[in-house]
Structure formats: structure tokens, C-alpha cells
Design a protein around this motif. Sequence first.
Motif, mmCIF file in Angstrom:
data_model
loop_
_atom_site.group_PDB
_atom_site.id
_atom_site.type_symbol
_atom_site.label_atom_id
_atom_site.label_comp_id
_atom_site.label_asym_id
_atom_site.label_seq_id
_atom_site.Cartn_x
_atom_site.Cartn_y
_atom_site.Cartn_z
ATOM 1 N N PHE A 130 57.237 -54.173 -69.891
ATOM 2 C CA PHE A 130 55.854 -54.479 -70.215
ATOM 3 C C PHE A 130 55.068 -54.477 -68.907
ATOM 4 N N SER A 131 54.039 -53.643 -68.841
ATOM 5 C CA SER A 131 53.368 -53.401 -67.554
ATOM 6 C C SER A 131 51.860 -53.544 -67.686
ATOM 7 N N ILE A 132 51.238 -54.106 -66.664
ATOM 8 C CA ILE A 132 49.785 -54.118 -66.541
ATOM 9 C C ILE A 132 49.383 -52.890 -65.733
ATOM 10 N N ASN A 133 48.769 -51.959 -66.398
ATOM 11 C CA ASN A 133 48.315 -50.750 -65.727
ATOM 12 C C ASN A 133 47.188 -51.087 -64.760
ATOM 13 N N GLN A 134 46.128 -51.719 -65.285
ATOM 14 C CA GLN A 134 45.048 -52.134 -64.404
ATOM 15 C C GLN A 134 44.179 -53.182 -65.091
ATOM 16 N N ALA A 135 43.567 -54.023 -64.271
ATOM 17 C CA ALA A 135 42.547 -54.979 -64.702
ATOM 18 C C ALA A 135 41.332 -54.748 -63.817
ATOM 19 N N ASP A 136 40.137 -54.616 -64.424
ATOM 20 C CA ASP A 136 38.961 -54.179 -63.686
ATOM 21 C C ASP A 136 37.754 -55.065 -63.970
ATOM 22 N N ILE A 137 36.916 -55.207 -62.965
ATOM 23 C CA ILE A 137 35.599 -55.822 -63.096
ATOM 24 C C ILE A 137 34.602 -54.855 -62.463
ATOM 25 N N VAL A 138 33.588 -54.476 -63.224
ATOM 26 C CA VAL A 138 32.631 -53.461 -62.773
ATOM 27 C C VAL A 138 31.223 -54.042 -62.813
ATOM 28 N N LEU A 139 30.558 -54.035 -61.656
ATOM 29 C CA LEU A 139 29.136 -54.373 -61.567
ATOM 30 C C LEU A 139 28.357 -53.070 -61.457
ATOM 31 N N ASP A 140 27.458 -52.840 -62.403
ATOM 32 C CA ASP A 140 26.720 -51.581 -62.447
ATOM 33 C C ASP A 140 25.226 -51.875 -62.544
ATOM 34 N N TRP A 141 24.466 -51.391 -61.582
ATOM 35 C CA TRP A 141 23.016 -51.590 -61.548
ATOM 36 C C TRP A 141 22.363 -50.241 -61.305
ATOM 37 N N GLN A 142 21.926 -49.607 -62.377
ATOM 38 C CA GLN A 142 21.375 -48.263 -62.295
ATOM 39 C C GLN A 142 19.916 -48.294 -61.840
ATOM 40 N N PRO A 143 19.485 -47.289 -61.063
ATOM 41 C CA PRO A 143 18.056 -47.195 -60.741
ATOM 42 C C PRO A 143 17.239 -47.045 -62.023
ATOM 43 N N ASN A 144 15.995 -47.514 -61.967
ATOM 44 C CA ASN A 144 15.087 -47.384 -63.108
ATOM 45 C C ASN A 144 13.735 -46.933 -62.573
ATOM 46 N N VAL A 145 13.574 -45.625 -62.450
ATOM 47 C CA VAL A 145 12.361 -45.065 -61.852
ATOM 48 C C VAL A 145 11.140 -45.390 -62.699
ATOM 49 N N SER A 146 11.297 -45.420 -64.020
ATOM 50 C CA SER A 146 10.149 -45.687 -64.895
ATOM 51 C C SER A 146 9.574 -47.074 -64.677
ATOM 52 N N GLU A 147 10.395 -47.999 -64.175
ATOM 53 C CA GLU A 147 9.919 -49.349 -63.880
ATOM 54 C C GLU A 147 9.635 -49.548 -62.396
#
Length: 491
Positions: free
Chosen positions: A156-173
Motif C-alpha cells: 500500500f503506497s502513497i503516490n503523492q500528497a499535494d497542496i496547490v496555491l493558485d492565483w491567476q492574473p485577472n486583467v479585466s479587474e
Amino acid sequence: MVTPSTAWAKERGDKTEAQQIEDLRAMVLQLQDRVDGLERQLNERRPVNTAPPLFPATLANSGSAPHGRVTIEPPEVAANVPPPAVEAVRPQTTPQTQPQPQTSTPSSPLASVLPATLPGGATLNYLLDGYYEFNFNQPPGRVNYLRAYDVLSNAFSINQADIVLDWQPNVSEGRRYGARVDLQFGQATDTLQGNPANEPRPQIYQNIFQAYGTYVVPLGSGLNVDFGKWASSLGVEGNYTKDQMNYTRSFYFYFLPFYHEGVRTSYKFNDKIQANYWLVNGTNQSEPTNGFKDEMFGFVLTPAKTVTWTSNYYLGQEHPDSTPASNCTVPVQPGLCVTPIIPAPNGKLHIFDNYVTWQATPKLTLVGEGDYFIEREWANAAPGQSSAPAHVDGGAAYVQYQLTPKISLATRGEYMSDRQGMFSGKSQAVKEWTGTYKYNFGDGFDAFLEYRTDWSNQLYFLTHNPGELSQHQTTATVGLVWWYGGRQGSW
């Protein structure tokens, strides 16, 4: 002056103004009594404080009536409008049968525990990927050859555990900048960044899979510029299993670069053409092993809404110009003591990478990938040196069919000519076939059942008998992937 109530009384004509107002008040009180009676009956049939409000939020007095009780004030009769035909207020169905509104994040118990969005539009995303795999060769140490992430069998294996912070540009704002950070843990991390031959100090960056900032330059339709470390787009497969057709990764995913660090740009001319350019330290290098800067030139064509073609050309020089040492005479940071290699190999690396995705029907997806990889140790061979090239080439084909909204079937076939053993360490031709059954239990939870066979034209794969090799390796895998977060689509 004619008041609204007297105007209504004149229109009716058969009652005085006072009688009309009294009748209206009686109707309101009667309606209140009926609502109170319905509420008492339903409250007697449910546990206290465990169900949502009985009535729509548009009718409830916000926060003032316990258990969603409806409070109705005596209405004011609008001018020139006859008294409304009062409908009986019907209670909603039970929570189990009430349709749920669509939300931007998967429905999950984690929703009340883990934040998915942050002020300013950033999202937080989480993923856990684990598996159990059985190798029918039963190799010593339970090691699977030529596997990128599913490296162990009968465990039994843990392939991966991830935390992702994503903040995309918003040109319209008015915000042209953004950022992204992917933190990764588990055995996949060791595959990605565990090789000291690529990273002089891998321990520093090992858990940072991606970390880059973005700025959209106001040029034409917008020139995207990223600085930092990002996942390579060489090869069609990616890091996150939730976005893949198959659970296990292909030979080419394992062989081609996982990531790069440097500067990359992309410009979208129109809906059909996008151009990309990178200037980076090297392949799988947060810190470079030489002073040469690799380049990537590519484009993405969308000739039709159902077809996407990605073409990349990568030029690099991956030979180190120094070797680790332990006898430095001046103070340096740990891991930075080196001895120069004189002369340093200067042969170039060329990668030609192409893949096409065709959404043939709403349920059927077809993908083809072709790669050609050539590298020399020396650009111009001197006595005792060799400029003979090493090649790896071949391709892969994918088919996925969405049988039902919850079930998909996928298959992958692959061929790789590894004539100088750059990938496998042995000159051979390797092939593989994979069949995958994927079941979606709900947004944020997928299960994979997979059968895969790898084979070679040479004796290569380990068996249960030490020293006895086989031309094939067959595995059966159960993979489970949980994810939750505010980012939509592929990660």
C-alpha cells in the motif's frame, strides 16, 4: 386625496374601506396560523437543530425566526393593484430530495474544514493519491522497472500528497500579476527531484514541484511572462493523476523532463495559434550543472474546436562542467564545493515533441504522441572523444471512452526505441499496453482499476528468481485519488 386603500375599495364597490382592511388582516392572520401549523407538524418529524430551514431563504426573516420560521408583516396595498391572490406556502421537500445548487467546488465533507478560496481570488487545492499494485513477476524488493510513480508492488503506497496555491492574473479587474506554488510529498517527489545527477542540491527544492510568478504584459492580446519553476509541457501526460486517462504513467512521461526553472513566455495570436518560448537552467534542474541556458520553442494550434496540436522543439546542453568535491579551501555553503571539469563536454541535446488531441465525439477522445530525442557528448570530437549520437524515439496512442457520467474506459499503447540505453540503461526496444477502468464516486473522488503489460526484445525485467530476467512485466493496480479545491479544470 385618494389613498391606495380607498382606491382599491372603490374598485371593489361592494364593501367599505374599513371592511376591506379588516378582511385583509384576517387573511394574513389565517395564513400565519396555517404556516405555524405546518412548521409544528414538520418539526415533530425531525430531530431538533439537524435540518436546514423549512422554507426558502427568500421567505424567511433572515436570522430572526428560529428554524427558518416564516414571519409575514401586514402588507401595504400598492396603488392601482388589486389585493393579491394568496397562495398556500408549501414546505420544501426533505433535504435528501431537495435539489442542490451548483457550486464552484466539489461537494465534500472537507468543504467545512479546508479553505478553497482566499481573498483576492486565489484558490487552495488539495490532492491525495494512493495505490496498491501487484507485479505478477514478484520481483525482489517489490521493485517495478521503468515506472515513474508506481515504483512498488505488493504494498500500500502513497503516490503523492499535494497542496496547490493558485492565483491567476485577472486583467479585466486591473490585476496583471499572479502566482502559483505546488507543494508535493510522497514517493512521486523522489522520482521528480531525487536525482543528484540533475540537481546539485535536490534536498533544498525537493518538495516544491512548482513555484512561479506571472505577469501579463500589455502587448497586443497580452504577453504572459512566468518566472520560477514549472511543470514541463514536453509530453502529453502530467503530474496529477486526476487529470490523466490512465493511472500509471507512460515511458515518455518518465523519460522526458518533469520540470524547468527560468523564464517562459506565451502569446496567443488568436483562437487558433499560440506561441511559447522558454529560457531555462536545464532539464529537471532548479540549480544548473553548467552555464549553458536551454531554450524551448513551441506552438499550440487549434484548427478546430475539437482538435489541439502541440509542437515543441527543445535545445539544451545537459553535461555538467564541474563535479562535487570535499576539499574546498574557501568557505562555501554546503553542497557548493566543486572541482571544475576541464575540458567540459559540450554536446547538445535536441528534443522534438508533438502530440495531438481529438475530441472525436462528446464521449470519445483520441490522443497521439510522437517524440525524437538525440544527444551528443561532444559537439566536435577530439582524440579520445566521441560525437556519436544517442537516440530515443517512438510514440504513444491513447483512447478514452466515457461510458457513463461516472465510468470511463481508457487504453494506451506505446513503443520506445532505446538504442543506446539512455532511458532504460540497456539497448532495447520497449513496449507497453495499459487498460484502465475509472469510476467517479463523486466530485473529488476517483478510483482506477488498471491492467498493464510491459515487454522488451531483451531479457530485462526482474523475476522472483534472483538472477533470472524476463522479457515482460505485468501489473494489476488499484488507485484511489481524492482532491478538493477552488481551481476548476486541470491542475
